[in-house]
Design a protein around this motif. Structure first.
Motif, PDB file in Angstrom:
ATOM      1  N   LEU A 140       0.857  -1.184   0.000  1.00 47.29           N
ATOM      2  CA  LEU A 140       0.000   0.000   0.000  1.00 47.29           C
ATOM      3  C   LEU A 140       0.891   1.231   0.000  1.00 47.29           C
ATOM      4  O   LEU A 140       2.093   1.126   0.235  1.00 47.29           O
ATOM      5  N   LYS A 141       0.316   2.386  -0.203  1.00 52.87           N
ATOM      6  CA  LYS A 141       1.101   3.624  -0.160  1.00 52.87           C
ATOM      7  C   LYS A 141       1.674   3.881   1.221  1.00 52.87           C
ATOM      8  O   LYS A 141       2.707   4.522   1.353  1.00 52.87           O
ATOM      9  N   THR A 142       1.013   3.386   2.257  1.00 53.34           N
ATOM     10  CA  THR A 142       1.420   3.687   3.625  1.00 53.34           C
ATOM     11  C   THR A 142       2.246   2.594   4.291  1.00 53.34           C
ATOM     12  O   THR A 142       2.964   2.865   5.245  1.00 53.34           O
ATOM     13  N   ASP A 184      -4.102   4.772   6.397  1.00 53.22           N
ATOM     14  CA  ASP A 184      -3.975   3.371   5.992  1.00 53.22           C
ATOM     15  C   ASP A 184      -5.240   2.880   5.292  1.00 53.22           C
ATOM     16  O   ASP A 184      -5.169   2.137   4.307  1.00 53.22           O
ATOM     17  N   ALA A 230      -5.333   4.156   1.763  1.00 54.51           N
ATOM     18  CA  ALA A 230      -4.414   3.364   0.938  1.00 54.51           C
ATOM     19  C   ALA A 230      -5.025   2.008   0.614  1.00 54.51           C
ATOM     20  O   ALA A 230      -4.906   1.517  -0.522  1.00 54.51           O
ATOM     21  N   GLU A 246      -7.678   2.091  -2.145  1.00 51.55           N
ATOM     22  CA  GLU A 246      -7.136   2.185  -3.512  1.00 51.55           C
ATOM     23  C   GLU A 246      -7.211   0.835  -4.231  1.00 51.55           C
ATOM     24  O   GLU A 246      -7.243   0.779  -5.451  1.00 51.55           O
TER      25      GLU A 246
END
Length: 107
Positions: free
Chosen positions: A9-11, A44, A47, A50
């Motif tokens: 994920l991005k986080t 979170d 993310a 997404e």
């Protein structure tokens, strides 16, 4: 036996999809019904969202936060609680951790 899938994920990243599921279930269970999640947990969850194949529909007018509440009555009841997106137009929509963590072509 299924192949181990890393979830990125991005986080944060998880070595296994099961680790990601456990992380988000633990987060879900730390809040009371109707409670808004913290800004760190909201990052979170954004993310995670997404990965949802209906992401744009879930986000709608924009996200102002997330809360924990009971699942809608018109869907199969797999749990007594789930995350809800709180949108900027004051509407809310639920989403499933499991749905977000399903195998994707990029996994």
């Amino acid at each position: 036996m299924g192949q181990v899938r890393k979830i990125s994920l991005k986080t944060r990243s998880f070595d296994k999809a099961g680790d990601a599921a456990a992380f988000f279930r633990s987060m879900l269970n730390q809040y009371r019904i109707g409670e808004r999640v913290s800004s760190q947990d909201a990052a979170d969850l954004s993310a995670l969202l997404e990965r949802h194949n209906e992401r744009d529909d879930k986000i709608g007018s924009g996200i102002v936060g997330f809360e924990v509440n009971r699942p809608p009555t018109d869907v199969p009841q797999f749990s007594e609680r789930c995350f809800w997106v709180v949108r900027s137009d004051e509407t809310k929509v639920d989403f499933s951790i499991g749905h977000c963590l399903e195998r994707k072509p990029y996994d």
